[in-house]
Design an enzyme around this catalytic site. Sequence first.
Site, PDB file in Angstrom:
ATOM      1  N   ARG A   1      52.351  29.337  38.115  1.00 18.12           N
ATOM      2  CA  ARG A   1      53.048  28.163  37.581  1.00 18.12           C
ATOM      3  C   ARG A   1      52.547  26.881  38.246  1.00 18.12           C
ATOM      4  O   ARG A   1      52.449  25.829  37.604  1.00 18.12           O
ATOM      5  CB  ARG A   1      54.563  28.317  37.756  1.00 18.12           C
ATOM      6  CG  ARG A   1      55.371  27.237  37.048  1.00 18.12           C
ATOM      7  CD  ARG A   1      56.853  27.501  37.073  1.00 18.12           C
ATOM      8  NE  ARG A   1      57.387  27.472  38.434  1.00 18.12           N
ATOM      9  CZ  ARG A   1      58.668  27.669  38.738  1.00 18.12           C
ATOM     10  NH1 ARG A   1      59.548  27.933  37.782  1.00 18.12           N
ATOM     11  NH2 ARG A   1      59.081  27.628  39.991  1.00 18.12           N
TER      12      ARG A   1
ATOM     13  N   GLU B   1      68.524  23.013  29.908  1.00 10.11           N
ATOM     14  CA  GLU B   1      68.720  23.345  31.323  1.00 10.11           C
ATOM     15  C   GLU B   1      69.486  22.219  31.992  1.00 10.11           C
ATOM     16  O   GLU B   1      69.728  21.166  31.390  1.00 10.11           O
ATOM     17  CB  GLU B   1      67.367  23.537  32.004  1.00 10.11           C
ATOM     18  CG  GLU B   1      66.489  22.287  31.965  1.00 10.11           C
ATOM     19  CD  GLU B   1      65.079  22.503  32.474  1.00 10.11           C
ATOM     20  OE1 GLU B   1      64.859  23.411  33.276  1.00 10.11           O
ATOM     21  OE2 GLU B   1      64.191  21.729  32.059  1.00 10.11           O
TER      22      GLU B   1
ATOM     23  N   LYS C   1      56.646  21.654  36.866  1.00  8.50           N
ATOM     24  CA  LYS C   1      57.568  21.463  37.991  1.00  8.50           C
ATOM     25  C   LYS C   1      57.106  20.223  38.760  1.00  8.50           C
ATOM     26  O   LYS C   1      56.394  20.306  39.760  1.00  8.50           O
ATOM     27  CB  LYS C   1      57.595  22.702  38.882  1.00  8.50           C
ATOM     28  CG  LYS C   1      58.790  22.726  39.836  1.00  8.50           C
ATOM     29  CD  LYS C   1      58.935  24.096  40.476  1.00  8.50           C
ATOM     30  CE  LYS C   1      60.074  24.131  41.482  1.00  8.50           C
ATOM     31  NZ  LYS C   1      61.404  23.996  40.847  1.00  8.50           N
TER      32      LYS C   1
END
Length: 332
Positions: A73, A209, A175
């Site tokens: 990721r 989210e 992220k």
Amino acid sequence: MAAFGSVFMPKMALATFENNQWSDAQIVSSDSISLHPGAHVLHYSSTCFEGLKAFRHEDGSVHVFRMDQNVNRFAQSSQLLSLPEIDKEQVSQMIKDVVAEYAADVPLPPGSMYIRPTHIGTEAAVGKAAAPSETSMVYILLSPVGDYFAGGAKALRLLLDETGQRCAPHMGMIKSGGNYASALAPTLEAKAKYQADQILFCPNGYITETGAANFLIVDGNEIITKALDSSFLHGVTRSSILTIAEDLGMTVSEREVSVEELLERAAKPGVEAMLSGTAAVLTSVGTFIHNDKEYKVGSGDTGPIAQKLRQALNDIQWGKAPDKHNWLTKIA
């Protein structure tokens, strides 16, 4: 223990990208970074990071949980931000080396060693608003952390927000620090106005989210969460919980969930809602706030299924249950 993530080990792993190649990684002082005030990261947010943990088992050995998935990721985030491509093998070795350096400092359960790989654009060029940084830096910070629920677990209050969203839709799966910053002001407003702990962003009436965690709901034997797309973070804890739920014989449904369906399900006895993330693993949600009304989720308290799933994951992390999915990397 001090507040989560506020204490750091004195050394970290570091590598730099210059002249189209990565330097050899080194273990250096954690306060050794020097940046030009014109560094790309400071002006155009060319930054991404990861969060994972190392755990001490009863035999004294130390294991990192799901390192491969976090490194993958990390590479994806770097690519999507147009940062220099990371060397995944090098980053994995940097994590192993710095955790090994401080293996003796990894706390016993329920504590752990939090690991924060970070990638930043370092080129001094304020004229590059529409161009990537040609130089960058990767470093791996360590922070010993205690029991997230030391003060006792409590069910959270979530504001359902259908007007805003956490970040730009094409940025959700990255992220990146900017995504967290963009959710901060509305979250603070929700805390002040509604005493909400977090906002569950529901653009166009469908759940995504919160500012810092994935969202799941359990109804009977079914665990339901939004299907993966580019609009929200592909949580490693989320993935792990869904795998464990399947192992326990639950039905996993990854699909779109409307606010209307969410409130209907919340009214049923035994229904649970929860947030997943590296820090807390799983935290129960007891109340939804929507259009100035409050809706209790199931019993309104910490749910038994959330506790069961969290314990099952902790048992793997702590070496108390078989690691049949090969999620652990032994360090020392």
